[in-house]
Design a protein around this motif. Structure first.
Motif, PDB file in Angstrom:
ATOM      1  N   UNK A  11       0.824  -1.203   0.000  1.00 55.94           N
ATOM      2  CA  UNK A  11       0.000   0.000   0.000  1.00 55.94           C
ATOM      3  C   UNK A  11       0.859   1.254   0.000  1.00 55.94           C
ATOM      4  N   UNK A  12       0.234   2.430  -0.089  1.00 56.82           N
ATOM      5  CA  UNK A  12       0.983   3.692  -0.153  1.00 56.82           C
ATOM      6  C   UNK A  12       1.772   4.011   1.112  1.00 56.82           C
ATOM      7  N   UNK A  13       1.430   3.365   2.234  1.00 56.64           N
ATOM      8  CA  UNK A  13       2.140   3.658   3.482  1.00 56.64           C
ATOM      9  C   UNK A  13       3.389   2.799   3.672  1.00 56.64           C
ATOM     10  N   UNK A  14       3.652   1.878   2.746  1.00 59.34           N
ATOM     11  CA  UNK A  14       4.769   0.953   2.941  1.00 59.34           C
ATOM     12  C   UNK A  14       6.099   1.679   3.050  1.00 59.34           C
ATOM     13  N   UNK A  15       6.361   2.606   2.146  1.00 55.93           N
ATOM     14  CA  UNK A  15       7.640   3.331   2.175  1.00 55.93           C
ATOM     15  C   UNK A  15       7.817   4.100   3.488  1.00 55.93           C
ATOM     16  N   UNK A  16       6.698   4.589   4.043  1.00 53.22           N
ATOM     17  CA  UNK A  16       6.769   5.374   5.269  1.00 53.22           C
ATOM     18  C   UNK A  16       7.046   4.517   6.503  1.00 53.22           C
ATOM     19  N   UNK A  17       6.811   3.215   6.396  1.00 55.14           N
ATOM     20  CA  UNK A  17       6.964   2.346   7.571  1.00 55.14           C
ATOM     21  C   UNK A  17       8.237   1.505   7.525  1.00 55.14           C
ATOM     22  N   UNK A  18       9.099   1.763   6.564  1.00 52.09           N
ATOM     23  CA  UNK A  18      10.341   0.986   6.446  1.00 52.09           C
ATOM     24  C   UNK A  18      11.173   1.061   7.728  1.00 52.09           C
ATOM     25  N   UNK A  19      11.327   2.270   8.288  1.00 50.72           N
ATOM     26  CA  UNK A  19      12.110   2.423   9.523  1.00 50.72           C
ATOM     27  C   UNK A  19      11.474   1.636  10.661  1.00 50.72           C
TER      28      UNK A  19
END
Length: 342
Positions: A216-224
């Motif tokens: 989903x679009x939030x995947x990149x934001x949750x990498x950390x």
């Protein structure tokens, strides 16, 4: 003037209900006003007037009546109800429900084509629809016969949306089945050849927390966040999330696949000769055989019973089908279901 309990008022031309500061029927012609709404449903638009404001009754319709009132118009509606249609009346208020069923001057018709329930819960409304048979209806037609609708407008709107969504989803799934059934059966036979080397998802058990990662679009934001919690969790990557995780050097414990077509194959090929070849695959036995071969023999199968086929029953009787899953449709939902079972 307000009333905490519904009160009957004689208008001289029939009874209305006064409740919570509102008259639920016209104080001049309570019965006629409800019956008039019913009759307008059966009048062709060209005769009735404004075409945009008229709704013709059609066969295989679910007529949704929010709020029972005094059941004015129910008898007349049953008289013109099209073939294979049904009336579903839902009342959200217990006081109004009790009042409706205790009035001898306004008897509620007894007819197998009429269902009346009291609930304010969309799940309860959908359950009732399924008991009637969602497959019987092509559309929902709302019909407002009393002002009880205005007392709980948001509730009734939510009930209507849930019923409409249930009908829409049923026919959407039906079309998917028609378009995909041949491919699912073909993939099933191809993947049966991999059963001797593969394992059943029932063999997977863990007490650790499982994170299911979708693309989903939030995947990149949750990498950390994923990096911080990676060590203490089991990580399941839902098909197209794999390339994103691998690009950030986060190797999942499992990859999850559901797609029967070849569309997602390119998401796995770049890693087939690298570390993903050591990542186990969890997949439906109707998944694309090309994906299964990329991960073989490190594969855990489950089986979605997409239709009550005799073939699936025979394979299950002969213990040739892996653990059954309900047909959940969405790969993300199926992955969460798998995680809960693991």
């Amino acid at each position: 003037m307000s009333s905490d309990i519904p009160l009957l008022e004689d208008t001289g031309r029939g009874f209305t209900i006064f409740y919570k500061g509102k008259h639920l029927y016209s104080p001049r012609k309570p019965y006629e006003s409800a019956v008039g709404r019913v009759r307008r449903l059966s009048v062709p638009p060209g005769i009735a007037g404004d075409e945009k404001k008229k709704t013709l009754l059609a066969e295989k319709s679910l007529i949704f009546i929010p709020a029972i009132g005094l059941a004015y118009g129910f008898k007349e509606l049953l008289e013109i109800l099209p073939a294979e249609s049904h009336i579903l009346c839902i009342e959200a208020d217990q006081e109004l429900m009790a009042l409706a069923f205790t009035q001898e001057f306004a008897p509620i018709p007894t007819d197998p084509r009429l269902t009346i329930v009291r609930t304010a819960d969309p799940a309860g409304a959908v359950k009732t629809l399924r008991e009637i048979g969602t497959d019987k209806f092509r559309r929902l037609i709302p019909l407002y016969l009393s002002g009880g609708f205005h007392l709980y407008r948001e509730t009734y709107n939510n009930l209507q949306k849930s019923l409409e969504e249930e009908i829409r989803r049923f026919w959407q799934n039906k079309m998917t089945l028609i378009n995909m059934a041949d491919l699912w059966v073909k993939n099933l036979f191809d993947n049966l050849l991999s059963l001797p080397q593969a394992r059943d998802i029932g063999a997977l058990k863990t007490a650790k927390t499982i994170l299911v990662i979708g693309a989903g679009p939030s995947l990149e934001e949750t990498i950390t966040l994923l990096r911080n919690y990676r060590a203490g969790c089991i990580l399941i990557a839902v098909d197209t999330a794999l390339p994103v995780l691998m690009a950030h050097r986060i190797v999942p414990d499992y990859v999850f696949a559901l797609e029967a077509q070849i569309a997602n194959l390119q998401d796995f090929i770049p890693y087939a000769a690298d570390s993903s070849s050591r990542i186990p695959l969890i997949c439906d036995i109707t998944s694309n055989p090309g994906v299964v071969r990329l991960f073989s023999p490190n594969v855990f199968f489950f089986s979605s019973h997409f239709f009550p086929l005799r073939l699936l029953q025979r394979l299950q009787e002969d213990e040739l089908l892996p653990t059954p899953f309900p047909a959940l449709g969405s790969v993300g939902v199926a992955a969460v279901y798998a995680a809960l079972n693991i």
